[in-house]
Design a protein around this motif. Sequence first.
Motif, PDB file in Angstrom:
ATOM      1  N   ARG A  18     -11.556  -1.210   6.794  1.00  0.00           N
ATOM      2  CA  ARG A  18     -11.713   0.091   6.142  1.00  0.00           C
ATOM      3  C   ARG A  18     -10.597   0.381   5.150  1.00  0.00           C
ATOM      4  NH1 ARG A  18     -12.862   4.184  11.009  1.00  0.00           N
ATOM      5  NH2 ARG A  18     -11.357   2.878  12.054  1.00  0.00           N
ATOM      6  N   GLN A  19      -9.496  -0.360   5.234  1.00  0.00           N
ATOM      7  CA  GLN A  19      -8.353  -0.098   4.370  1.00  0.00           C
ATOM      8  C   GLN A  19      -8.461  -0.900   3.084  1.00  0.00           C
ATOM      9  OE1 GLN A  19      -5.538  -1.520   7.219  1.00  0.00           O
ATOM     10  NE2 GLN A  19      -4.745   0.530   7.551  1.00  0.00           N
ATOM     11  N   SER A  20      -8.187  -0.233   1.996  1.00  0.00           N
ATOM     12  CA  SER A  20      -8.137  -0.927   0.712  1.00  0.00           C
ATOM     13  C   SER A  20      -6.761  -1.563   0.541  1.00  0.00           C
ATOM     14  CB  SER A  20      -8.378   0.084  -0.415  1.00  0.00           C
ATOM     15  OG  SER A  20      -7.298   1.008  -0.465  1.00  0.00           O
ATOM     16  N   GLU A  21      -6.640  -2.423  -0.452  1.00  0.00           N
ATOM     17  CA  GLU A  21      -5.330  -2.995  -0.777  1.00  0.00           C
ATOM     18  C   GLU A  21      -4.344  -1.884  -1.113  1.00  0.00           C
ATOM     19  OE1 GLU A  21      -4.060  -6.106  -0.665  1.00  0.00           O
ATOM     20  OE2 GLU A  21      -5.933  -6.716   0.288  1.00  0.00           O
ATOM     21  N   THR A  22      -4.809  -0.863  -1.823  1.00  0.00           N
ATOM     22  CA  THR A  22      -3.943   0.265  -2.173  1.00  0.00           C
ATOM     23  C   THR A  22      -3.440   0.967  -0.920  1.00  0.00           C
ATOM     24  OG1 THR A  22      -5.114   0.584  -4.265  1.00  0.00           O
ATOM     25  CG2 THR A  22      -3.827   2.454  -3.436  1.00  0.00           C
ATOM     26  N   ALA A  23      -4.332   1.216   0.024  1.00  0.00           N
ATOM     27  CA  ALA A  23      -3.936   1.892   1.265  1.00  0.00           C
ATOM     28  C   ALA A  23      -2.928   1.047   2.042  1.00  0.00           C
ATOM     29  CB  ALA A  23      -5.159   2.186   2.127  1.00  0.00           C
ATOM     30  N   ALA A  25      -0.808  -1.089   0.788  1.00  0.00           N
ATOM     31  CA  ALA A  25       0.457  -1.043   0.048  1.00  0.00           C
ATOM     32  C   ALA A  25       1.196   0.269   0.330  1.00  0.00           C
ATOM     33  CB  ALA A  25       0.200  -1.204  -1.447  1.00  0.00           C
ATOM     34  N   ILE A  26       0.470   1.382   0.335  1.00  0.00           N
ATOM     35  CA  ILE A  26       1.069   2.684   0.645  1.00  0.00           C
ATOM     36  C   ILE A  26       1.594   2.683   2.081  1.00  0.00           C
ATOM     37  CG2 ILE A  26       0.578   5.147   0.964  1.00  0.00           C
ATOM     38  CD1 ILE A  26      -1.514   4.810  -1.344  1.00  0.00           C
ATOM     39  N   GLN A  27       0.809   2.130   2.996  1.00  0.00           N
ATOM     40  CA  GLN A  27       1.219   2.059   4.396  1.00  0.00           C
ATOM     41  C   GLN A  27       2.537   1.297   4.545  1.00  0.00           C
ATOM     42  OE1 GLN A  27      -0.680  -0.767   7.205  1.00  0.00           O
ATOM     43  NE2 GLN A  27      -1.376   1.093   8.262  1.00  0.00           N
ATOM     44  N   ARG A  28       2.621   0.153   3.903  1.00  0.00           N
ATOM     45  CA  ARG A  28       3.837  -0.658   4.004  1.00  0.00           C
ATOM     46  C   ARG A  28       5.054   0.110   3.483  1.00  0.00           C
ATOM     47  NH1 ARG A  28       5.289  -6.181   0.773  1.00  0.00           N
ATOM     48  NH2 ARG A  28       7.212  -6.603   1.882  1.00  0.00           N
ATOM     49  N   GLY A  29       4.914   0.736   2.321  1.00  0.00           N
ATOM     50  CA  GLY A  29       6.023   1.502   1.754  1.00  0.00           C
ATOM     51  C   GLY A  29       6.409   2.692   2.617  1.00  0.00           C
ATOM     52  N   ALA A  30       5.415   3.374   3.159  1.00  0.00           N
ATOM     53  CA  ALA A  30       5.697   4.529   4.023  1.00  0.00           C
ATOM     54  C   ALA A  30       6.401   4.089   5.304  1.00  0.00           C
ATOM     55  CB  ALA A  30       4.401   5.269   4.340  1.00  0.00           C
ATOM     56  N   LEU A  31       5.960   2.983   5.894  1.00  0.00           N
ATOM     57  CA  LEU A  31       6.623   2.473   7.102  1.00  0.00           C
ATOM     58  C   LEU A  31       8.075   2.097   6.809  1.00  0.00           C
ATOM     59  CD1 LEU A  31       3.716   0.366   8.599  1.00  0.00           C
ATOM     60  CD2 LEU A  31       4.831   2.332   9.718  1.00  0.00           C
ATOM     61  N   ARG A  32       8.331   1.512   5.659  1.00  0.00           N
ATOM     62  CA  ARG A  32       9.700   1.178   5.272  1.00  0.00           C
ATOM     63  C   ARG A  32      10.542   2.447   5.100  1.00  0.00           C
ATOM     64  NH1 ARG A  32      10.051  -3.831   1.095  1.00  0.00           N
ATOM     65  NH2 ARG A  32       9.323  -5.432   2.552  1.00  0.00           N
ATOM     66  N   TYR A  33       9.970   3.458   4.475  1.00  0.00           N
ATOM     67  CA  TYR A  33      10.666   4.741   4.298  1.00  0.00           C
ATOM     68  C   TYR A  33      11.042   5.323   5.660  1.00  0.00           C
ATOM     69  CZ  TYR A  33      11.400   9.692   3.463  1.00  0.00           C
ATOM     70  OH  TYR A  33      11.936  10.959   3.455  1.00  0.00           O
ATOM     71  N   LEU A  34      10.072   5.355   6.566  1.00  0.00           N
ATOM     72  CA  LEU A  34      10.319   5.918   7.894  1.00  0.00           C
ATOM     73  C   LEU A  34      11.430   5.167   8.614  1.00  0.00           C
ATOM     74  CD1 LEU A  34       6.600   6.457   8.955  1.00  0.00           C
ATOM     75  CD2 LEU A  34       8.273   8.257   8.406  1.00  0.00           C
ATOM     76  N   ALA A  35      11.354   3.846   8.616  1.00  0.00           N
ATOM     77  CA  ALA A  35      12.357   3.035   9.308  1.00  0.00           C
ATOM     78  C   ALA A  35      13.755   3.287   8.746  1.00  0.00           C
ATOM     79  CB  ALA A  35      11.990   1.556   9.230  1.00  0.00           C
ATOM     80  N   TRP A  65       5.945  12.643  13.598  1.00  0.00           N
ATOM     81  CA  TRP A  65       5.339  12.826  12.281  1.00  0.00           C
ATOM     82  C   TRP A  65       4.018  12.077  12.243  1.00  0.00           C
ATOM     83  CZ3 TRP A  65       9.329  11.795   7.796  1.00  0.00           C
ATOM     84  CH2 TRP A  65      10.445  12.626   7.961  1.00  0.00           C
ATOM     85  N   VAL A  66       3.052  12.639  11.536  1.00  0.00           N
ATOM     86  CA  VAL A  66       1.826  11.914  11.205  1.00  0.00           C
ATOM     87  C   VAL A  66       1.773  11.817   9.691  1.00  0.00           C
ATOM     88  CG1 VAL A  66      -0.705  12.052  11.126  1.00  0.00           C
ATOM     89  CG2 VAL A  66       0.493  12.449  13.278  1.00  0.00           C
ATOM     90  N   ILE A  67       1.512  10.608   9.220  1.00  0.00           N
ATOM     91  CA  ILE A  67       1.384  10.353   7.790  1.00  0.00           C
ATOM     92  C   ILE A  67      -0.057   9.956   7.516  1.00  0.00           C
ATOM     93  CG2 ILE A  67       2.041   8.864   5.861  1.00  0.00           C
ATOM     94  CD1 ILE A  67       4.433   9.694   8.680  1.00  0.00           C
ATOM     95  N   GLU A  68      -0.714  10.740   6.698  1.00  0.00           N
ATOM     96  CA  GLU A  68      -2.099  10.485   6.298  1.00  0.00           C
ATOM     97  C   GLU A  68      -2.071   9.841   4.918  1.00  0.00           C
ATOM     98  OE1 GLU A  68      -6.398  10.785   6.285  1.00  0.00           O
ATOM     99  OE2 GLU A  68      -4.836  10.450   7.757  1.00  0.00           O
ATOM    100  N   ILE A  69      -2.586   8.639   4.817  1.00  0.00           N
ATOM    101  CA  ILE A  69      -2.597   7.892   3.558  1.00  0.00           C
ATOM    102  C   ILE A  69      -3.825   8.285   2.756  1.00  0.00           C
ATOM    103  CG2 ILE A  69      -2.805   5.591   2.532  1.00  0.00           C
ATOM    104  CD1 ILE A  69      -1.234   4.595   5.050  1.00  0.00           C
ATOM    105  N   PHE A  94       1.278  13.605   3.576  1.00  0.00           N
ATOM    106  CA  PHE A  94       0.403  12.698   2.860  1.00  0.00           C
ATOM    107  C   PHE A  94       1.294  11.622   2.245  1.00  0.00           C
ATOM    108  CE2 PHE A  94      -2.578  16.358   2.393  1.00  0.00           C
ATOM    109  CZ  PHE A  94      -3.679  15.751   2.970  1.00  0.00           C
ATOM    110  N   ALA A  95       0.824  10.402   2.241  1.00  0.00           N
ATOM    111  CA  ALA A  95       1.470   9.317   1.500  1.00  0.00           C
ATOM    112  C   ALA A  95       0.477   8.846   0.457  1.00  0.00           C
ATOM    113  CB  ALA A  95       1.876   8.175   2.428  1.00  0.00           C
ATOM    114  N   VAL A  96       0.917   8.825  -0.788  1.00  0.00           N
ATOM    115  CA  VAL A  96       0.035   8.494  -1.910  1.00  0.00           C
ATOM    116  C   VAL A  96       0.736   7.502  -2.838  1.00  0.00           C
ATOM    117  CG1 VAL A  96      -1.158  10.724  -1.803  1.00  0.00           C
ATOM    118  CG2 VAL A  96       0.849  10.472  -3.282  1.00  0.00           C
ATOM    119  N   SER A  97      -0.025   6.906  -3.729  1.00  0.00           N
ATOM    120  CA  SER A  97       0.532   5.966  -4.697  1.00  0.00           C
ATOM    121  C   SER A  97       1.208   6.738  -5.836  1.00  0.00           C
ATOM    122  CB  SER A  97      -0.571   5.061  -5.242  1.00  0.00           C
ATOM    123  OG  SER A  97      -1.511   5.836  -5.948  1.00  0.00           O
ATOM    124  N   PRO A  98       2.046   6.055  -6.613  1.00  0.00           N
ATOM    125  CA  PRO A  98       2.761   6.723  -7.701  1.00  0.00           C
ATOM    126  C   PRO A  98       1.862   7.367  -8.756  1.00  0.00           C
ATOM    127  CG  PRO A  98       3.812   4.635  -7.208  1.00  0.00           C
ATOM    128  CD  PRO A  98       2.523   4.681  -6.415  1.00  0.00           C
TER     129      PRO A  98
END
Length: 164
Positions: A18-23, A25-35, A65-69, A94-98
């Motif tokens: 169900r996840q797109s490549e964009t989603a 990519a956003i997930q990876r960046g958000a997880l890095r931010y959180l860590a 926290w809950v992050i909705e992509i 919300f986590a979104v692309s640039p």
Amino acid sequence: MSESAVALSSLAVPLDGRQSETARAIQRGALRYLAARGLMGVPEFGLASGRRADIAAVDGRGEVWVIEIKSSVVDFRTDRKWADYRLSCDRLFFAVSPDFPLHILPDDVGVLVADPFGAGLIREAPRHPLPGATRKALTLRLARTAAGRLMGLMDPEAMRGIEL
């Protein structure tokens, strides 16, 4: 990447198509931010309500926290279940692309702008503390999910047939 690395990475972060490549990519960046800020995130986290949070994270004090992509404007406009996530966290983002148009996002939700390499905080999320019993149950669920995924990485046979 070797076959075993691909198999292990799919256990760590469930991919269901169900996840797109964009989603992703956003997930990876958000997880890095959180860590980097001391929060440990669990992607694709099943909530007690039956909903699934894109990322649920907990800090050292137990704040959740809950992050909705949101990978596109269409994704944002067609998905209104995100409001239900407030019942399962202290802060909702919300986590979104640039290139996402930030002005369409509601003012009462935090905003992260993310790419595969990290994320930036655009707007802090208001805090709405969870009731104690909800926090305890949610924290236990987060711990069991994370531990189960780690065990699945270490010994996939042991986790065969076990739902997290």
